[in-house]
Design a protein around this motif. Structure first.
Motif, PDB file in Angstrom:
ATOM      1  N   PHE A 184       0.842  -1.188   0.000  1.00 33.69           N
ATOM      2  CA  PHE A 184       0.000   0.000   0.000  1.00 33.69           C
ATOM      3  C   PHE A 184       0.879   1.241   0.000  1.00 33.69           C
ATOM      4  N   ASP A 185       0.348   2.325  -0.513  1.00 34.76           N
ATOM      5  CA  ASP A 185       1.029   3.614  -0.509  1.00 34.76           C
ATOM      6  C   ASP A 185       0.391   4.459   0.590  1.00 34.76           C
ATOM      7  N   LEU A 186       1.126   4.689   1.658  1.00 35.46           N
ATOM      8  CA  LEU A 186       0.550   5.382   2.805  1.00 35.46           C
ATOM      9  C   LEU A 186       0.290   6.858   2.543  1.00 35.46           C
ATOM     10  N   ARG A 187       0.728   7.368   1.405  1.00 39.38           N
ATOM     11  CA  ARG A 187       0.366   8.740   1.053  1.00 39.38           C
ATOM     12  C   ARG A 187      -1.134   8.866   0.809  1.00 39.38           C
ATOM     13  N   GLU A 188      -1.802   7.737   0.582  1.00 38.16           N
ATOM     14  CA  GLU A 188      -3.253   7.776   0.418  1.00 38.16           C
ATOM     15  C   GLU A 188      -3.971   8.149   1.708  1.00 38.16           C
ATOM     16  N   LEU A 189      -3.263   8.157   2.829  1.00 33.78           N
ATOM     17  CA  LEU A 189      -3.870   8.620   4.078  1.00 33.78           C
ATOM     18  C   LEU A 189      -4.273  10.091   3.990  1.00 33.78           C
ATOM     19  N   ALA A 190      -3.715  10.827   3.049  1.00 28.66           N
ATOM     20  CA  ALA A 190      -4.096  12.234   2.886  1.00 28.66           C
ATOM     21  C   ALA A 190      -5.585  12.369   2.612  1.00 28.66           C
ATOM     22  N   GLY A 191      -6.158  11.416   1.896  1.00 32.78           N
ATOM     23  CA  GLY A 191      -7.583  11.459   1.620  1.00 32.78           C
ATOM     24  C   GLY A 191      -8.417  10.676   2.612  1.00 32.78           C
TER      25      GLY A 191
END
Length: 245
Positions: free
Chosen positions: A108-115
């Motif tokens: 998973f790409d934890l940068r998706e936590l931004a959304g």
């Protein structure tokens, strides 16, 4: 120290990473987790649960702890206790207002936590589901069937129970009883929070191929998991729901 002062000292987000023999992944996932959330929250902590790894995972974590200081904490199991036990002890070790967990395999790409993080203004949990799941077709088929069976058994409508991209309110997840020691823990978590009346939403997240190591989930786990499902169904019928909202 007063309760208010303790609350102010809490990190905004705790990230729990269970790891078993992940020497090829662990440094990348820790570094990328820190890089992803640093712009998103005022403070964070990373809790890695080394579940009795027999490779170089522990040595790598020791080096990273010396480098990152208090941002990284390691919970060490002398022997492998199982995925559920790793998550349970990881949750207990957290102090954050929000608690997120994912696996240490970099899928998973934890940068998706931004959304994802803004959704917590109105809910108690966000449950991820995998978009373009990067697993063999047989595993996807078995997982899909189990997901439908589990959702029906517990009266839920959850797209991807076993997706290891979940975010919770910290106080709630730390108070939630967790019995499972194996991979059934994902189903138990969602069944318990659903029964307790937590407010939750589901959001899709991209899934990527594992770059190193290998999964420890096997087809032989299916019968044991079905037994766990039956036992949990019986147990929840006899329990009072955990505290909810």
């Amino acid at each position: 120290m007063t309760r208010d002062k303790i609350a102010r000292l809490r990190p905004a987000l705790s990230i729990v990473l269970p790891a078993y023999n992940e020497e090829g992944n662990i440094e990348r996932v820790v570094r990328e987790a820190a890089a992803a959330v640093t712009p998103l929250v005022a403070s964070h902590e990373i809790v890695v649960v080394d579940d009795g790894s027999r490779d170089a995972t522990a040595d790598i974590l020791a080096r990273l702890t010396g480098e990152m200081g208090g941002l990284l904490r390691v919970v060490r199991h002398p022997v492998n206790e199982g995925y559920g036990a790793a998550l349970r002890n990881g949750f207990r070790a957290t102090t954050g207002e929000l608690v997120f967990y994912t696996d240490s395999d970099n899928q998973f790409d934890l940068r998706e936590l931004a959304g994802i993080l803004p959704l917590m203004a109105d809910v108690d949990a966000v449950l991820g589901f995998r978009i373009d799941r990067q697993d063999p077709w047989l595993r996807k088929a078995v997982s899909g069937g189990f997901n439908r069976l589990s959702s029906a058994a517990f009266g839920m409508s959850v797209r991807d129970l076993n997706c290891s991209f979940k975010l919770f309110r910290g106080d709630l997840i730390r108070a939630l009883p967790i019995d499972s020691t194996d991979f059934f823990v994902d189903t138990e978590l969602v069944a318990r929070l659903h029964r307790a009346g937590w407010r939750y939403v589901q959001r899709g997240v991209r899934h990527y191929p594992r770059a190193a190591g290998h999964s420890t989930v096997r087809a032989s786990d299916v019968p044991r998991t079905l037994v766990s499902l039956a036992r949990m169904w019986v147990r929840l019928r006899g329990e009072r729901p955990a505290p909810g909202r």
